[in-house]
Design an enzyme around this catalytic site. Structure first.
Site, PDB file in Angstrom:
ATOM      1  N   PHE A 133      -4.651  13.066   8.385  1.00 39.40           N
ATOM      2  CA  PHE A 133      -5.037  11.689   8.704  1.00 39.40           C
ATOM      3  C   PHE A 133      -3.975  10.679   8.293  1.00 39.40           C
ATOM      4  O   PHE A 133      -3.904   9.580   8.835  1.00 39.40           O
ATOM      5  CB  PHE A 133      -6.373  11.348   8.035  1.00 39.40           C
ATOM      6  CG  PHE A 133      -6.279  10.955   6.587  1.00 39.40           C
ATOM      7  CD1 PHE A 133      -6.234   9.628   6.206  1.00 39.40           C
ATOM      8  CD2 PHE A 133      -6.256  11.918   5.587  1.00 39.40           C
ATOM      9  CE1 PHE A 133      -6.148   9.254   4.868  1.00 39.40           C
ATOM     10  CE2 PHE A 133      -6.182  11.566   4.255  1.00 39.40           C
ATOM     11  CZ  PHE A 133      -6.123  10.235   3.892  1.00 39.40           C
ATOM     12  N   LYS A 134      -3.124  11.062   7.354  1.00 38.77           N
ATOM     13  CA  LYS A 134      -2.139  10.102   6.856  1.00 38.77           C
ATOM     14  C   LYS A 134      -1.091   9.762   7.909  1.00 38.77           C
ATOM     15  O   LYS A 134      -0.403   8.741   7.796  1.00 38.77           O
ATOM     16  CB  LYS A 134      -1.503  10.641   5.578  1.00 38.77           C
ATOM     17  CG  LYS A 134      -2.565  10.750   4.484  1.00 38.77           C
ATOM     18  CD  LYS A 134      -2.052  11.142   3.135  1.00 38.77           C
ATOM     19  CE  LYS A 134      -3.221  11.180   2.147  1.00 38.77           C
ATOM     20  NZ  LYS A 134      -2.823  11.541   0.782  1.00 38.77           N
ATOM     21  N   ASP A 135      -0.983  10.591   8.956  1.00 40.99           N
ATOM     22  CA  ASP A 135      -0.094  10.237  10.062  1.00 40.99           C
ATOM     23  C   ASP A 135      -0.548   8.950  10.750  1.00 40.99           C
ATOM     24  O   ASP A 135       0.273   8.265  11.375  1.00 40.99           O
ATOM     25  CB  ASP A 135      -0.069  11.353  11.109  1.00 40.99           C
ATOM     26  CG  ASP A 135       0.640  12.607  10.617  1.00 40.99           C
ATOM     27  OD1 ASP A 135       1.570  12.486   9.816  1.00 40.99           O
ATOM     28  OD2 ASP A 135       0.243  13.710  11.053  1.00 40.99           O
TER      29      ASP A 135
END
Length: 490
Positions: A133-135
């Protein structure tokens, strides 16, 4: 839009007002050690919600971020988000995922008012290049950094710490970017083999991996110590991409709006979000979206065996653990016992009183915690919509098995924590949206343990563990990190 520090600093390089977005973009921590927040949260009214409901992800990102960024020309900001949020970048989802939606909502159980069922869904956030999700925020951050640095003819050296996903997301977002070098600390032998390979196999000249013999908290403490050496930070132009960086939190606010619109038919409905939480950055974005006016009924915080945050929301006691008390778990990205972003929420909880934050975090920085249980502040916690729970390895395995048997959906270990806690805290009056943390391929060993089969992975990531790896292993040592930075920048 001007910004302030949770610890009271509002100094700007230009005038006596607080700094602007681009002035805080590259720095991470405020000079006084605090975290940046807007001087006040921008508000979204019903008419804006109606308009935003119909927008693509990129256009929604522009609408939300324009509330926080007024020192980048609108046309340039629009171009940056349009270049960031494309199906080409976010194409690594499950086989039936619609890449054009960027963050598609996957219903596990649809709402059924007649049966009193609010519904249960997963918001897919892990379709980017590193399957995490950090993308969602980091890809934008890379483009923002390059934009600002190019216009200033400057360079920056990113120093960060990762428990597993931030590092690879940052490195993939920054590799090859003009004017940027990355020095990323990670806990030695405490990440999955896939996570290590994603980072350590990168051979780009501007990427430097440093494994610390300790926990994520040890690595994060080293980063904070280096960043607190103002002379060193200025000399070597040290910046941050960890979730202490405000731009990352702001970018994460966007998908709360997108998830809300996907799960509801009108803006008179409320939803709940279940968020696997280690460093408090992801759920802090949900708190900010709620403060802006998004109709969030509940923010469900889910931890693993490292339950520092769950303990606070249940008891009012914040008790960071020592390295020896921090468990190595099968959801390793949440093996955190001192949540960096928690300070932002406590600042709001305490009525934005920087003197109280300075006092409380002086204790935290000295290895102590604090107790708000007997105060009016703890009594006001329900006003912010938070509830919490924790999950164990056995819970994780059971949830992975249940999701696969019941809905044919394979989930990673962290999303399983969110699904377990969120399922237990569902209410019939609102959908429960579990925020996906990563794709199962990142945690293959536990998926095999749970299901007896390997998860699928994108073709471009087949055999990544067999690639040559490049990493420097050190003890927990601030001076050693400084020496590596100095050596590489000679």
């Amino acid at each position: 839009m001007r910004y302030l520090s949770t610890r009271g600093s509002t100094s700007s390089s230009r005038d006596s007002a607080g700094p602007t977005f681009t002035e805080i973009l590259l720095g991470g921590l405020a000079p006084d050690g605090g975290l940046y927040l807007p001087e006040s949260y921008p508000q979204v009214d019903a008419a804006e919600l109606d308009r935003w409901r119909r927008l693509s992800y990129a256009d929604l990102a522009f609408a939300v971020l324009a509330k926080f960024i007024d020192d980048i020309p609108p046309a340039d900001l629009q171009a940056l988000v349009t270049r960031t949020y494309t199906p080409r970048v976010y194409c690594n989802g499950r086989s039936d995922t619609q890449a054009s939606e960027i963050t598609p909502l996957r219903w596990l159980e649809r709402p059924n008012a007649a049966r009193g069922e609010g519904g249960l869904a997963i918001l897919e956030l892990s379709n980017g290049p590193t399957l995490a999700f950090k993308d969602m925020a980091m890809q934008l951050l890379g483009n923002l950094f390059e934009y600002v640095l190019t216009r200033r003819s400057e360079q920056i050296n990113i120093l960060g710490a990762t428990s597993g996903d931030t590092g690879s997301s940052a490195e993939y977002a920054m590799r090859g970017k003009a004017g940027v070098r990355v020095f990323m600390l990670s806990p030695h032998q405490r990440m999955s083999a896939f996570q290590r390979a994603q980072m350590y196999s990168l051979q780009d000249d501007n990427i430097h991996n440093i494994a610390v013999r300790g926990t994520f908290d040890d690595a994060q403490d080293v980063v904070k110590a280096v960043s607190s050496d103002h002379a060193f930070k200025a000399r070597y132009k040290i910046g941050a991409v960890n979730s202490i960086n405000w731009a990352r939190v702001a970018a994460q606010v966007v998908y709360y709006f997108k998830g809300y619109f996907a799960a509801t038919g009108g803006n008179d409905q409320r939803v709940a979000f279940a968020v696997p939480s280690g460093n408090f950055g992801n759920i802090c974005a949900g708190h900010i979206a709620r403060m802006m006016g998004l109709p969030i009924g509940r923010l469900v915080l889910a931890t693993n065996e490292n339950d520092v945050l769950d303990e606070f929301f249940r008891t009012g006691v914040y008790r960071p653990r020592a390295t020896s008390e921090t468990h190595a778990t099968s959801s390793p990205s949440m093996d955190i016992s001192k949540a960096s972003n928690f300070e932002r929420f406590v600042f709001d909880l305490l009525g934005r009183d920087p003197a109280m934050i300075r006092e409380l975090w002086a204790g935290v920085d000295a290895g102590r915690g604090f107790d708000l249980s007997g105060t009016p502040y703890f009594a006001s916690l329900p006003d912010f919509g938070f509830v919490s729970g924790s999950s164990t390895h056995a819970d994780r395995l059971a949830t992975i098995r249940h999701a696969f048997a019941s809905w044919g959906v394979m989930v990673d270990t962290h999303t399983a924590d969110g699904l377990k806690v969120g399922s237990g805290l569902r209410t019939p009056d609102m959908p429960m949206i579990v925020l996906e943390t990563a794709l199962p391929a990142k945690f293959e060993a536990t998926i095999v343990e749970a299901l007896g089969r390997k998860p699928q992975r994108p073709a471009g990531l087949q055999g990544i563990e067999d690639l040559p790896q490049r990493v420097e292993v050190i003890d927990v040592d601030v001076d050693a990190v400084k020496q590596i930075i100095e050596r590489e920048l000679r």
